[in-house]
Design a protein around this motif. Structure first.
Motif, PDB file in Angstrom:
ATOM      1  N   TYR A 256       0.832  -1.200   0.000  1.00 39.46           N
ATOM      2  CA  TYR A 256       0.000   0.000   0.000  1.00 39.46           C
ATOM      3  C   TYR A 256       0.872   1.257   0.000  1.00 39.46           C
ATOM      4  N   ALA A 257       1.966   1.227   0.762  1.00 41.75           N
ATOM      5  CA  ALA A 257       2.818   2.401   0.921  1.00 41.75           C
ATOM      6  C   ALA A 257       3.675   2.682  -0.297  1.00 41.75           C
ATOM      7  N   LEU A 258       4.197   1.638  -0.945  1.00 46.40           N
ATOM      8  CA  LEU A 258       5.277   1.848  -1.900  1.00 46.40           C
ATOM      9  C   LEU A 258       4.988   1.454  -3.340  1.00 46.40           C
ATOM     10  N   GLN A 259       4.037   0.573  -3.618  1.00 49.21           N
ATOM     11  CA  GLN A 259       3.977   0.102  -4.997  1.00 49.21           C
ATOM     12  C   GLN A 259       2.598  -0.238  -5.540  1.00 49.21           C
ATOM     13  N   GLU A 260       1.624  -0.587  -4.718  1.00 47.02           N
ATOM     14  CA  GLU A 260       0.338  -1.034  -5.256  1.00 47.02           C
ATOM     15  C   GLU A 260      -0.517   0.158  -5.690  1.00 47.02           C
ATOM     16  N   GLU A 261      -0.886   0.155  -6.973  1.00 43.06           N
ATOM     17  CA  GLU A 261      -1.709   1.247  -7.506  1.00 43.06           C
ATOM     18  C   GLU A 261      -2.424   0.777  -8.768  1.00 43.06           C
ATOM     19  N   LEU A 262      -3.732   0.948  -8.801  1.00 47.80           N
ATOM     20  CA  LEU A 262      -4.496   0.676 -10.007  1.00 47.80           C
ATOM     21  C   LEU A 262      -4.433   1.902 -10.910  1.00 47.80           C
ATOM     22  N   GLN A 269     -10.728   2.449 -17.861  1.00 51.65           N
ATOM     23  CA  GLN A 269     -10.339   1.044 -17.891  1.00 51.65           C
ATOM     24  C   GLN A 269      -9.007   0.843 -17.159  1.00 51.65           C
ATOM     25  N   THR A 270      -8.921  -0.207 -16.367  1.00 51.35           N
ATOM     26  CA  THR A 270      -7.683  -0.512 -15.658  1.00 51.35           C
ATOM     27  C   THR A 270      -6.642  -1.028 -16.645  1.00 51.35           C
ATOM     28  N   VAL A 271      -5.472  -0.394 -16.639  1.00 52.09           N
ATOM     29  CA  VAL A 271      -4.433  -0.768 -17.612  1.00 52.09           C
ATOM     30  C   VAL A 271      -3.386  -1.697 -17.007  1.00 52.09           C
ATOM     31  N   ASN A 272      -3.463  -1.945 -15.708  1.00 55.54           N
ATOM     32  CA  ASN A 272      -2.510  -2.880 -15.087  1.00 55.54           C
ATOM     33  C   ASN A 272      -3.253  -3.932 -14.266  1.00 55.54           C
ATOM     34  N   PRO A 273      -4.071  -4.767 -14.914  1.00 58.63           N
ATOM     35  CA  PRO A 273      -4.896  -5.728 -14.183  1.00 58.63           C
ATOM     36  C   PRO A 273      -4.195  -7.036 -13.850  1.00 58.63           C
ATOM     37  N   LEU A 274      -2.920  -7.187 -14.228  1.00 60.77           N
ATOM     38  CA  LEU A 274      -2.205  -8.445 -14.038  1.00 60.77           C
ATOM     39  C   LEU A 274      -1.167  -8.311 -12.938  1.00 60.77           C
ATOM     40  N   PHE A 275      -0.803  -9.447 -12.313  1.00 66.86           N
ATOM     41  CA  PHE A 275       0.243  -9.409 -11.295  1.00 66.86           C
ATOM     42  C   PHE A 275       1.574  -8.954 -11.881  1.00 66.86           C
ATOM     43  N   ARG A 276       1.741  -9.108 -13.175  1.00 65.19           N
ATOM     44  CA  ARG A 276       2.975  -8.654 -13.827  1.00 65.19           C
ATOM     45  C   ARG A 276       3.058  -7.131 -13.842  1.00 65.19           C
ATOM     46  N   THR A 277       1.907  -6.479 -13.884  1.00 69.87           N
ATOM     47  CA  THR A 277       1.892  -5.017 -13.975  1.00 69.87           C
ATOM     48  C   THR A 277       1.369  -4.346 -12.696  1.00 69.87           C
ATOM     49  N   LEU A 280       2.683  -6.404  -6.443  1.00 72.69           N
ATOM     50  CA  LEU A 280       2.539  -6.827  -5.050  1.00 72.69           C
ATOM     51  C   LEU A 280       3.918  -7.058  -4.448  1.00 72.69           C
ATOM     52  N   PRO A 281       4.066  -6.891  -3.143  1.00 76.42           N
ATOM     53  CA  PRO A 281       5.362  -7.197  -2.526  1.00 76.42           C
ATOM     54  C   PRO A 281       5.725  -8.664  -2.723  1.00 76.42           C
ATOM     55  N   LEU A 282       6.960  -8.912  -3.089  1.00 80.05           N
ATOM     56  CA  LEU A 282       7.469 -10.274  -3.221  1.00 80.05           C
ATOM     57  C   LEU A 282       8.135 -10.689  -1.915  1.00 80.05           C
ATOM     58  N   ALA A 283       8.209 -11.993  -1.695  1.00 82.96           N
ATOM     59  CA  ALA A 283       8.816 -12.497  -0.454  1.00 82.96           C
ATOM     60  C   ALA A 283      10.240 -11.974  -0.295  1.00 82.96           C
TER      61      ALA A 283
END
Length: 352
Positions: A256-262, A269-277, A280-283
């Motif tokens: 929420y703080a650093l990277q997640e944004e629709l 229209q949402t242009v980044n609907p995939l986990f690739r775009t 989400l934070p990775l382990a």
């Protein structure tokens, strides 16, 4: 005062147990307050944040449960509460097991089946343990009273001289639960209870979080180096589940703080609907996270417990923003604090 009402009488938020002062001290002790580190283009800083979260929605959220002793001596809990990854299927049965002097394994569960289970308003608002848990507590207390009363009549022993174990009623004369159930059924008695609960007030959970970050002034990239969070949650019914909730909430807060944004185009229209775009934070990106609990039993929650479902997320973004400001002197007001936004804020500071 032991109990404080926030706002006017219709606000319904209560402070039952209050460990915030101790939580602040523990976070400061664990994280410390080191001066910003200057290393080439990189700066380090620390930031802190405090949050509170109500446990459920007062006078709105209702939970109903059914609990019975089966002929085989096992118990059966029916609840409409849904375990959405919070571990409530376990903690609700732990509350019952505590009152019936049995084990979680001895309680069969039927949950979230609208054909077979009583009504529950839903798994939201940090309510399941606080609301559904109280319904379970009351059901277990009522069933315990019924079982001891039934055994008292069969054994001719006063109820105060009897107690429950996992398989029998204990006293001067013992009675297996299977025999108790068999005789009750033969007499036409029910060993099933139903309870409902809707809280008159929502008790507050508190959290304090500290983070250390490193900011690259050339790129705007923010790296969170470590997180410390101390939560005042009343009594932890299941400390391991509580820790998982707090760690998961912290990681959610980092995204929420650093990277997640629709991102949407001009047509909505949402242009980044995939986990690739949608990042989400990775382990591998998750920093060391230290979690600690302040356990002061809350008078309003079941066995002294308070909600923990949402509070773990609330502090992270403001703590990171404060740490960035501590490291760079620049205050950001929009989430997520992406490298581009941090870089622009740093350069706007120097623009005439």
């Amino acid at each position: 005062q032991d109990e404080i009402l926030l706002g006017s009488d219709h606000h319904f938020h209560l402070i039952g147990s209050y460990g915030l002062t101790e939580a602040v001290a523990r976070v400061q002790q664990r994280l410390g307050n080191p001066p910003p580190v200057v290393d080439g283009s990189r700066r380090r800083g620390v930031g802190f944040a405090i949050a509170m979260q109500g446990s459920g929605l007062a006078k709105i959220h209702e939970a109903r449960v059914s609990l019975r002793l089966k002929p085989d001596g096992r118990y059966e809990l029916r609840t409409g509460a849904v375990d959405v990854g919070t571990g409530s299927d376990t903690t609700l049965r732990q509350i019952i097991a505590d009152q019936l002097s049995t084990t979680v394994e001895a309680i069969d569960l039927i949950a979230a089946d609208t054909q077979q289970t009583p009504f529950d308003a839903g798994s939201y608002a940090s309510a399941t343990l606080y609301i559904s848990g109280t319904a379970c507590l009351r059901a277990a207390q009522e069933l315990r009273s019924i079982l001891l009363h039934q055994a008292s009549q069969l054994l001719n022993v006063p109820p105060p001289d009897l107690s429950l174990s996992s398989t029998q009623v204990m006293g001067p004369i013992s009675l297996p639960l299977t025999t108790l159930a068999e005789k009750a059924i033969a007499a036409g008695d029910t060993l099933t209870v139903e309870q409902s609960y809707a809280a008159d007030a929502s008790t507050l959970t508190f959290a304090v979080q500290g983070v250390e970050v490193e900011v690259d002034l050339d790129t705007g990239r923010v790296t969170v180096l470590r997180c410390v969070q101390v939560l005042d949650i009343g009594k932890a019914i299941n400390p391991r589940i509580c820790e998982g909730q707090a760690i998961g909430g912290t990681v959610m807060g980092l995204g929420y703080a650093l990277q997640e944004e629709l991102i949407r185009d001009s047509q909505g229209q949402t242009v980044n609907p995939l986990f690739r775009t949608y990042r989400l934070p990775l382990a591998k990106e998750v920093p060391p996270i230290d979690i600690e609990f302040i356990e002061q039993p809350d008078p309003h929650g079941p066995l002294g417990a308070k909600g923990i479902g949402e509070i773990g997320t609330n502090c992270t973004a403001p703590a990171v923003a404060n740490a960035i400001a501590n490291a760079t002197g620049v205050r950001l007001y929009q989430l997520p604090m992406t490298p581009e936004r941090v870089w622009r804020a740093l350069h706007e500071r120097h623009d005439p």
